[in-house]
Design a protein around this motif. Structure first.
Motif, mmCIF file in Angstrom:
data_model
loop_
_atom_site.group_PDB
_atom_site.id
_atom_site.type_symbol
_atom_site.label_atom_id
_atom_site.label_comp_id
_atom_site.label_asym_id
_atom_site.label_seq_id
_atom_site.Cartn_x
_atom_site.Cartn_y
_atom_site.Cartn_z
ATOM 1 N N VAL A 48 41.555 32.479 52.676
ATOM 2 C CA VAL A 48 42.220 31.645 51.671
ATOM 3 C C VAL A 48 42.030 32.238 50.280
ATOM 4 O O VAL A 48 42.975 32.287 49.476
ATOM 5 N N LEU A 49 40.838 32.715 49.991
ATOM 6 C CA LEU A 49 40.581 33.313 48.684
ATOM 7 C C LEU A 49 41.377 34.599 48.503
ATOM 8 O O LEU A 49 41.906 34.863 47.415
ATOM 9 N N ILE A 101 46.220 32.832 41.319
ATOM 10 C CA ILE A 101 45.432 32.284 40.219
ATOM 11 C C ILE A 101 45.314 33.313 39.095
ATOM 12 O O ILE A 101 45.418 32.976 37.910
ATOM 13 N N ALA A 102 45.119 34.570 39.479
ATOM 14 C CA ALA A 102 44.979 35.631 38.480
ATOM 15 C C ALA A 102 46.254 35.792 37.656
ATOM 16 O O ALA A 102 46.187 36.051 36.452
ATOM 17 N N ALA A 108 48.607 33.940 30.678
ATOM 18 C CA ALA A 108 48.974 33.043 29.575
ATOM 19 C C ALA A 108 47.920 32.994 28.481
ATOM 20 O O ALA A 108 48.197 32.543 27.370
ATOM 21 N N ILE A 109 46.718 33.461 28.767
ATOM 22 C CA ILE A 109 45.652 33.452 27.770
ATOM 23 C C ILE A 109 45.885 34.618 26.803
ATOM 24 O O ILE A 109 45.987 35.766 27.234
ATOM 25 N N ASP A 161 43.564 39.049 34.418
ATOM 26 C CA ASP A 161 44.493 39.174 35.536
ATOM 27 C C ASP A 161 44.161 40.410 36.354
ATOM 28 O O ASP A 161 44.089 40.358 37.587
ATOM 29 N N THR A 162 43.937 41.529 35.697
ATOM 30 C CA THR A 162 43.608 42.771 36.404
ATOM 31 C C THR A 162 42.281 42.650 37.135
ATOM 32 O O THR A 162 42.163 43.082 38.290
ATOM 33 N N ILE A 163 41.289 42.070 36.491
ATOM 34 C CA ILE A 163 39.968 41.931 37.119
ATOM 35 C C ILE A 163 40.068 41.113 38.401
ATOM 36 O O ILE A 163 39.601 41.534 39.463
ATOM 37 N N PHE A 164 40.682 39.939 38.323
ATOM 38 C CA PHE A 164 40.722 39.067 39.490
ATOM 39 C C PHE A 164 41.692 39.564 40.564
ATOM 40 O O PHE A 164 41.458 39.360 41.751
ATOM 41 N N THR A 165 42.761 40.229 40.151
ATOM 42 C CA THR A 165 43.669 40.802 41.140
ATOM 43 C C THR A 165 42.989 41.927 41.903
ATOM 44 O O THR A 165 43.102 42.012 43.127
ATOM 45 N N HIS A 166 42.259 42.781 41.198
ATOM 46 C CA HIS A 166 41.561 43.867 41.887
ATOM 47 C C HIS A 166 40.404 43.358 42.730
ATOM 48 O O HIS A 166 40.137 43.892 43.811
ATOM 49 N N PHE A 167 39.723 42.326 42.267
ATOM 50 C CA PHE A 167 38.663 41.740 43.102
ATOM 51 C C PHE A 167 39.259 41.114 44.366
ATOM 52 O O PHE A 167 38.658 41.170 45.435
#
Length: 108
Positions: free
Chosen positions: A54-55, A62-63, A68-69, A77-83
């Motif tokens: 699911v994650l 979510i990333a 929008a920030i 976005d890049t950090i969480f997409t790559h993680f």
């Protein structure tokens, strides 16, 4: 610290570095880290295995909303997409091991 603590921390650290250092190999590196971790640290708990899948599916979505920030959204976005790529590798490894365990007899 043991392997189960070091590898996820390493994957997240590499995901952070990938947001600031341009290298086209970051996704492949993170996928390999996730695959290695998934094959070595097999999930015995089904709840954790479902959480990983699911994650892996939800984290890129979510990333994308972090864009929008102002000023730091693209980096987050890049950090969480790559993680999520590393987590996806972990999920793929768990899927392969589960399929192997279901199709091949255990010898008992």
């Amino acid at each position: 610290m043991n392997f189960n603590q070091i590898v996820p921390a390493l994957a997240f650290l590499i995901a952070i570095v990938s947001a600031f250092v341009a290298l086209e190999w970051w996704p492949l590196i993170l996928l390999i880290i996730g695959l290695v971790f998934g094959f070595v640290a097999q999930e015995k708990d089904q709840t954790t295995a479902v959480l990983i899948v699911v994650l892996a599916v939800a984290l890129p979505t979510i990333a994308d909303s972090l864009n929008a920030i102002p000023m730091i959204g693209a980096h987050l976005d890049t950090i969480f997409t790559h993680f999520a790529i590393a987590i996806g590798g972990h999920a793929i490894a768990n899927l392969i091991l589960d399929l192997k365990n279901r199709t091949m007899p255990s010898g008992e």
